[in-house]
Write a protein that holds these residues in place. Structure first.
Motif, mmCIF file in Angstrom:
data_model
loop_
_atom_site.group_PDB
_atom_site.id
_atom_site.type_symbol
_atom_site.label_atom_id
_atom_site.label_comp_id
_atom_site.label_asym_id
_atom_site.label_seq_id
_atom_site.Cartn_x
_atom_site.Cartn_y
_atom_site.Cartn_z
ATOM 1 N N ALA A 1 0.821 -1.222 0.000
ATOM 2 C CA ALA A 1 0.000 0.000 0.000
ATOM 3 C C ALA A 1 0.852 1.267 0.000
ATOM 4 N N ARG A 2 2.069 1.162 0.492
ATOM 5 C CA ARG A 2 2.964 2.326 0.545
ATOM 6 C C ARG A 2 3.977 2.332 -0.605
ATOM 7 N N HIS A 3 3.673 1.613 -1.665
ATOM 8 C CA HIS A 3 4.581 1.550 -2.818
ATOM 9 C C HIS A 3 4.953 2.966 -3.252
ATOM 10 N N PRO A 4 6.214 3.199 -3.591
ATOM 11 C CA PRO A 4 6.652 4.565 -3.922
ATOM 12 C C PRO A 4 5.936 5.206 -5.105
ATOM 13 N N GLU A 5 5.349 4.421 -5.991
ATOM 14 C CA GLU A 5 4.657 5.005 -7.138
ATOM 15 C C GLU A 5 3.224 5.425 -6.821
ATOM 16 N N ILE A 6 2.746 5.087 -5.630
ATOM 17 C CA ILE A 6 1.416 5.525 -5.196
ATOM 18 C C ILE A 6 1.583 6.945 -4.665
ATOM 19 N N GLU A 7 0.960 7.897 -5.349
ATOM 20 C CA GLU A 7 1.236 9.300 -5.042
ATOM 21 C C GLU A 7 0.168 10.001 -4.207
ATOM 22 N N SER A 8 -1.081 9.608 -4.349
ATOM 23 C CA SER A 8 -2.130 10.396 -3.696
ATOM 24 C C SER A 8 -2.907 9.599 -2.656
ATOM 25 N N ALA B 1 -13.055 8.293 8.449
ATOM 26 C CA ALA B 1 -12.001 9.131 7.879
ATOM 27 C C ALA B 1 -11.325 8.508 6.657
ATOM 28 N N CYS B 2 -11.681 7.284 6.289
ATOM 29 C CA CYS B 2 -10.968 6.620 5.190
ATOM 30 C C CYS B 2 -11.796 6.601 3.908
ATOM 31 N N ASP B 3 -11.094 6.298 2.817
ATOM 32 C CA ASP B 3 -11.723 6.200 1.504
ATOM 33 C C ASP B 3 -11.837 4.760 1.020
ATOM 34 N N ALA B 4 -11.134 3.854 1.690
ATOM 35 C CA ALA B 4 -11.205 2.415 1.405
ATOM 36 C C ALA B 4 -10.647 1.693 2.619
ATOM 37 N N ILE C 1 3.346 -14.034 1.329
ATOM 38 C CA ILE C 1 3.866 -12.677 1.531
ATOM 39 C C ILE C 1 3.683 -11.848 0.267
ATOM 40 N N ASP C 2 4.057 -12.410 -0.880
ATOM 41 C CA ASP C 2 3.897 -11.691 -2.146
ATOM 42 C C ASP C 2 2.425 -11.429 -2.454
ATOM 43 N N GLN C 3 1.567 -12.397 -2.176
ATOM 44 C CA GLN C 3 0.140 -12.218 -2.431
ATOM 45 C C GLN C 3 -0.431 -11.101 -1.567
ATOM 46 N N ALA C 4 -0.010 -11.046 -0.315
ATOM 47 C CA ALA C 4 -0.491 -9.994 0.594
ATOM 48 C C ALA C 4 0.019 -8.623 0.135
ATOM 49 N N GLU C 5 1.273 -8.566 -0.264
ATOM 50 C CA GLU C 5 1.835 -7.292 -0.732
ATOM 51 C C GLU C 5 1.090 -6.810 -1.986
ATOM 52 N N GLU C 6 0.787 -7.721 -2.895
ATOM 53 C CA GLU C 6 0.033 -7.356 -4.095
ATOM 54 C C GLU C 6 -1.349 -6.829 -3.743
ATOM 55 N N LEU C 7 -1.998 -7.439 -2.764
ATOM 56 C CA LEU C 7 -3.314 -6.971 -2.350
ATOM 57 C C LEU C 7 -3.237 -5.518 -1.859
ATOM 58 N N GLY C 8 -2.263 -5.213 -1.016
ATOM 59 C CA GLY C 8 -2.090 -3.845 -0.542
ATOM 60 C C GLY C 8 -1.811 -2.878 -1.685
ATOM 61 N N LEU C 9 -0.962 -3.292 -2.605
ATOM 62 C CA LEU C 9 -0.638 -2.458 -3.763
ATOM 63 C C LEU C 9 -1.874 -2.207 -4.626
ATOM 64 N N TYR C 10 -2.653 -3.258 -4.905
ATOM 65 C CA TYR C 10 -3.832 -3.102 -5.745
ATOM 66 C C TYR C 10 -4.864 -2.182 -5.112
ATOM 67 N N MET C 11 -5.033 -2.302 -3.806
ATOM 68 C CA MET C 11 -5.999 -1.424 -3.130
ATOM 69 C C MET C 11 -5.547 0.039 -3.228
ATOM 70 N N ALA D 1 -3.366 1.371 -5.343
ATOM 71 C CA ALA D 1 -3.331 1.808 -6.742
ATOM 72 C C ALA D 1 -4.736 2.105 -7.259
ATOM 73 N N GLY D 2 -5.714 1.292 -6.855
ATOM 74 C CA GLY D 2 -7.094 1.557 -7.257
ATOM 75 C C GLY D 2 -7.586 2.900 -6.747
ATOM 76 N N LEU D 3 -7.256 3.210 -5.506
ATOM 77 C CA LEU D 3 -7.609 4.532 -4.962
ATOM 78 C C LEU D 3 -6.853 5.633 -5.680
ATOM 79 N N ASP D 4 -5.566 5.414 -5.898
ATOM 80 C CA ASP D 4 -4.693 6.403 -6.531
ATOM 81 C C ASP D 4 -5.176 6.740 -7.943
ATOM 82 N N ASN D 5 -5.677 5.746 -8.652
ATOM 83 C CA ASN D 5 -6.104 5.938 -10.039
ATOM 84 C C ASN D 5 -7.592 6.231 -10.200
ATOM 85 N N GLY D 6 -8.293 6.376 -9.082
ATOM 86 C CA GLY D 6 -9.705 6.718 -9.147
ATOM 87 C C GLY D 6 -10.604 5.582 -9.600
ATOM 88 N N LEU D 7 -10.125 4.333 -9.482
ATOM 89 C CA LEU D 7 -10.938 3.193 -9.886
ATOM 90 C C LEU D 7 -12.075 2.939 -8.904
#
Length: 153
Positions: free
Chosen positions: A26-33, A51-54, A134-144, A146-152
């Motif tokens: 979820a804290r991947h460096p390419e996630i900006e917003s 207070a959260c969006d997801a 571990i990789d599956q969990a990290e991907e889940l955090g990233l996808y969540m 990234a989906g917020l970051d990209n307005g999906l």
């Protein structure tokens, strides 16, 4: 900035590794917003959800059900949230020593009552511990995030 809330119970070394992996994704460096908050279910409450969006939920399978800590979070938060976060994007991961079916069903029932919206099928990490979890969990955090970051969602 949008906020992703991770509410995950981590009572063992393996479940802690999973929660950390979800957060890392979820804290991947390419996630900006998107900012990310991580809370134990025992420390989280309705004010955090408001207070959260997801939200990304995590629990071990305990006796064929979600952890008592996650259930306690829902018990303390349900009525305060019933009419306030309809459509909240959510996801779930379960560290299941068996099949995770009862755990998934229990969380899905509560999420349906809250009117939240699944943006990904629950990730059920079944059976003996695997480093692949571990990789599956990290991907889940990233996808969540990234989906917020990209307005999906």
């Amino acid at each position: 900035m949008k906020q992703l809330l991770i509410v995950a119970h981590a009572p063992s070394p393996n479940t802690l590794v999973l929660r950390q992996a979800v957060e890392r994704g979820a804290r991947h460096p390419e996630i900006e917003s998107v900012t990310c908050r991580v809370k134990s279910p025992l420390d989280a409450g309705p004010e955090d959800v408001l207070a959260c969006d997801a939200i990304l939920l995590g629990t071990p399978e305990n006796l064929g059900y979600m952890s008592g800590a996650l259930k306690d979070f829902f018990d303390r938060s349900f009525h305060a949230l019933c009419d306030h976060k309809q459509g909240l994007p959510c996801a779930l991961y379960v560290r299941a020593g068996h099949d995770g079916t009862g755990t998934r069903r229990g969380v899905e029932s509560i999420v349906t009552g809250l009117g939240w919206r699944w943006v990904q099928a629950p990730l059920i990490l079944r059976g003996e511990w695997s480093e692949a979890f571990i990789d599956q969990a990290e991907e889940l955090g990233l996808y969540m995030a990234a989906g917020l970051d990209n307005g999906l969602f």
